[in-house]
Design an enzyme around this catalytic site. Structure first.
Site, mmCIF file in Angstrom:
data_model
loop_
_atom_site.group_PDB
_atom_site.id
_atom_site.type_symbol
_atom_site.label_atom_id
_atom_site.label_comp_id
_atom_site.label_asym_id
_atom_site.label_seq_id
_atom_site.Cartn_x
_atom_site.Cartn_y
_atom_site.Cartn_z
ATOM 1 N N ASP A 150 0.827 -1.209 0.000
ATOM 2 C CA ASP A 150 0.000 0.000 0.000
ATOM 3 C C ASP A 150 0.864 1.262 0.000
ATOM 4 O O ASP A 150 0.748 2.119 0.873
ATOM 5 C CB ASP A 150 -0.942 -0.004 1.203
ATOM 6 C CG ASP A 150 -1.911 -1.180 1.169
ATOM 7 O OD1 ASP A 150 -3.093 -0.963 0.929
ATOM 8 O OD2 ASP A 150 -1.446 -2.328 1.365
ATOM 9 N N ASP A 177 -1.490 -2.817 -4.045
ATOM 10 C CA ASP A 177 -1.721 -1.369 -3.959
ATOM 11 C C ASP A 177 -0.414 -0.614 -4.137
ATOM 12 O O ASP A 177 0.242 -0.211 -3.166
ATOM 13 C CB ASP A 177 -2.420 -0.978 -2.660
ATOM 14 C CG ASP A 177 -3.922 -1.239 -2.710
ATOM 15 O OD1 ASP A 177 -4.414 -1.729 -3.755
ATOM 16 O OD2 ASP A 177 -4.609 -0.963 -1.712
ATOM 17 N N ASN A 210 -6.681 -3.840 -4.590
ATOM 18 C CA ASN A 210 -7.926 -3.294 -5.126
ATOM 19 C C ASN A 210 -7.714 -2.019 -5.944
ATOM 20 O O ASN A 210 -8.469 -1.722 -6.870
ATOM 21 C CB ASN A 210 -8.924 -3.022 -3.996
ATOM 22 C CG ASN A 210 -8.353 -2.142 -2.905
ATOM 23 O OD1 ASN A 210 -7.355 -2.496 -2.264
ATOM 24 N ND2 ASN A 210 -8.974 -0.991 -2.664
ATOM 25 N N HIS A 293 -3.217 -9.647 -1.128
ATOM 26 C CA HIS A 293 -3.537 -8.291 -0.676
ATOM 27 C C HIS A 293 -4.447 -8.232 0.548
ATOM 28 O O HIS A 293 -4.156 -7.532 1.519
ATOM 29 C CB HIS A 293 -4.165 -7.492 -1.816
ATOM 30 C CG HIS A 293 -4.348 -6.041 -1.485
ATOM 31 N ND1 HIS A 293 -3.292 -5.223 -1.143
ATOM 32 C CD2 HIS A 293 -5.464 -5.256 -1.421
ATOM 33 C CE1 HIS A 293 -3.741 -4.001 -0.893
ATOM 34 N NE2 HIS A 293 -5.056 -3.995 -1.051
ATOM 35 N N HIS A 303 -11.848 -3.074 6.898
ATOM 36 C CA HIS A 303 -11.869 -4.230 5.987
ATOM 37 C C HIS A 303 -12.111 -5.546 6.728
ATOM 38 O O HIS A 303 -11.635 -6.604 6.305
ATOM 39 C CB HIS A 303 -10.568 -4.307 5.183
ATOM 40 C CG HIS A 303 -10.281 -3.066 4.396
ATOM 41 N ND1 HIS A 303 -11.130 -2.616 3.407
ATOM 42 C CD2 HIS A 303 -9.255 -2.181 4.443
ATOM 43 C CE1 HIS A 303 -10.625 -1.496 2.880
ATOM 44 N NE2 HIS A 303 -9.504 -1.208 3.498
#
Length: 439
Positions: A150, A177, A210, A293, A303
């Site tokens: 990320d 990400d 995502n 992920h 999440h």
């Protein structure tokens, strides 16, 4: 009296200067968010190589990837072991893509090798531009991985990359990400330029998150940008998709799974995973590491439960194969579990580490579920990166380094013993055969 007070304060200040304060996750005060980076437009020649990054691709081979604005620029890499002296060269393939009103440059992918292990090579892309330098991983243990997911493009990203650059690592692992382009395609270009100093010198092995999907119903399939720019060795590992693959390096078998590719028991990814696990030779590669992920073990409120379906389908396979470590991102915080399986502490399960804290623009996920689950051993909402040094076939040292005032502060570390040395593999041999070979 005043003199006594002054003397007391002087002694107190001097004494305080020598005190080492241990900060725990509970009382740590996080720094404020940092703004998104704005990289200036690149004004170099259209044939000038940019966004250079490298990745592992089979035994003794490296894939060099870069982009040029000039569509006629050659897809050639010259390389050698001395600066400015290139006694080898290789030609590769190119691709490009369009996305609504955006058209990418010419994307080059060139495979170079065979290369010697643990060696420095100098190379040039497209017969012009600067000379780059890369170091190949060692042939055998020890090996060090830098781990950060990320990433994005913020001030914290820059800090994280700076800290990773100080780490004497061999391979970077990124569990999804990357650029946080989110449909705005030039952000892929700025991300490529941002990470080039690191990604051009050590292999970066990535999987999708995502923010890589970028699909537009009826107009554009998902992952077009990601697949075009970040080609991984999926074909070399028998996979039919760039979204999941595996590779081996220095006694470690690494599997990169796709949280956003089909993963149920009837999917191609599930079938490929079973076949890949059956091929693993734990005498050759005593360590088995998996990345994807969306975390399966997550005590953060962010999440929550999103990885449950994938976990239900695939965790029995990983458990049967005695996977040692699992890395995930998605949750913008850090968390390390004990060895766990089926939501219970299990000495033959994997250690799960969530490390979605590279520096994204969305900020940190600071709220946790209380009480802390028994399987969760350490958790903290801070930006940072991890370092995994696999020392030998039985022991590895994991450390997580918080970004604090631009200094990498080691906040969590642990010695991890491999399942190869624990007796778990021999006890689960029949279960492995049954689970992995069942149609």
């Amino acid at each position: 009296m005043a003199l006594l007070i002054k003397l007391f304060l002087t002694v107190f200040i001097l004494a305080s200067a020598t005190v080492i304060v241990t900060v725990t996750a509970d009382d740590y005060v996080r720094p404020q968010p940092r703004k998104a980076l704005h990289l200036p437009w690149d004004s170099k020649l259209s044939s000038y190589p940019q966004q250079v990054h490298i990745s592992l691709s089979g035994d003794k081979h490296i894939r060099v990837s870069w982009i040029t604005d000039d569509k006629s620029a050659p897809s050639v890499v010259e390389y050698g072991t001395s600066p400015g002296k290139y006694d080898s060269f290789a030609q590769g393939e190119t691709t490009s893509y369009s996305y609504v009103l955006y058209s990418s440059g010419k994307i080059h992918h060139v495979l170079i090798g065979p290369l010697e292990h643990n060696s420095v090579y100098f190379y040039r892309c497209g017969r012009q531009g600067p000379e780059f330098q890369l170091k190949t991983p060692p042939a055998q243990l020890p090996i060090t991985f830098a781990v950060a997911g990320d990433l994005g493009q913020t001030g914290w990203t820059k800090s994280t990359l700076s800290h990773i650059d100080r780490c004497n690592y061999d391979v970077h692992l990124l569990p999804g990400d990357l650029a946080y382009a989110d449909y705005i395609q030039h952000r892929w270009d700025t991300f490529g330029r941002l990470v080039q100093p690191l990604a051009s010198s050590r292999p970066w092995m990535v999987t999708q998150g995502n923010h890589e999907v970028e699909s537009i119903p009826l107009l554009k399939d998902g992952f077009v940008s990601y697949n075009s720019r970040w080609k991984m060795p999926f074909e070399e590992s028998g996979s039919s998709s760039n979204l999941y693959y595996s590779f081996e390096v220095a006694g470690v078998h690494v599997i990169m799974l796709g949280s956003y590719a089909d993963y149920d028991e009837y999917s191609e990814q599930y079938s490929w995973l079973k076949e890949d696990l059956l091929k693993v030779d734990r005498k050759k590669t005593p360590w088995l590491v998996v990345l994807f992920h969306v975390p399966w073990y997550n005590s953060n409120t962010a999440h929550q439960g999103e990885g449950d379906d994938m976990m239900k389908a695939m965790e029995p396979l990983l458990y049967a194969a005695s996977v040692d470590l699992v890395f995930a991102g998605h949750v913008h915080a850090y968390e390390r579990s004990r060895r766990v399986y089926n939501r219970r502490v299990d000495p033959c399960g994997a250690v799960h580490i969530t490390i979605g804290d590279g520096g994204n623009k969305e900020g940190l996920a600071a709220k946790y579920i209380n009480p802390q689950p028994k399987w969760s051993e350490f958790r903290e909402a801070s930006f940072g990166h991890g370092e995994l040094k696999i020392v030998n076939s039985t022991h590895a040292f994991w450390s997580w380094h918080r970004n604090d005032d631009d200094e990498p502060v080691k906040s969590d570390d642990i010695w991890i013993t491999s399942l190869v040395s624990s007796g778990c593999i021999s006890r689960k041999r029949n279960e492995l055969a049954d689970t992995l070979t069942t149609p």
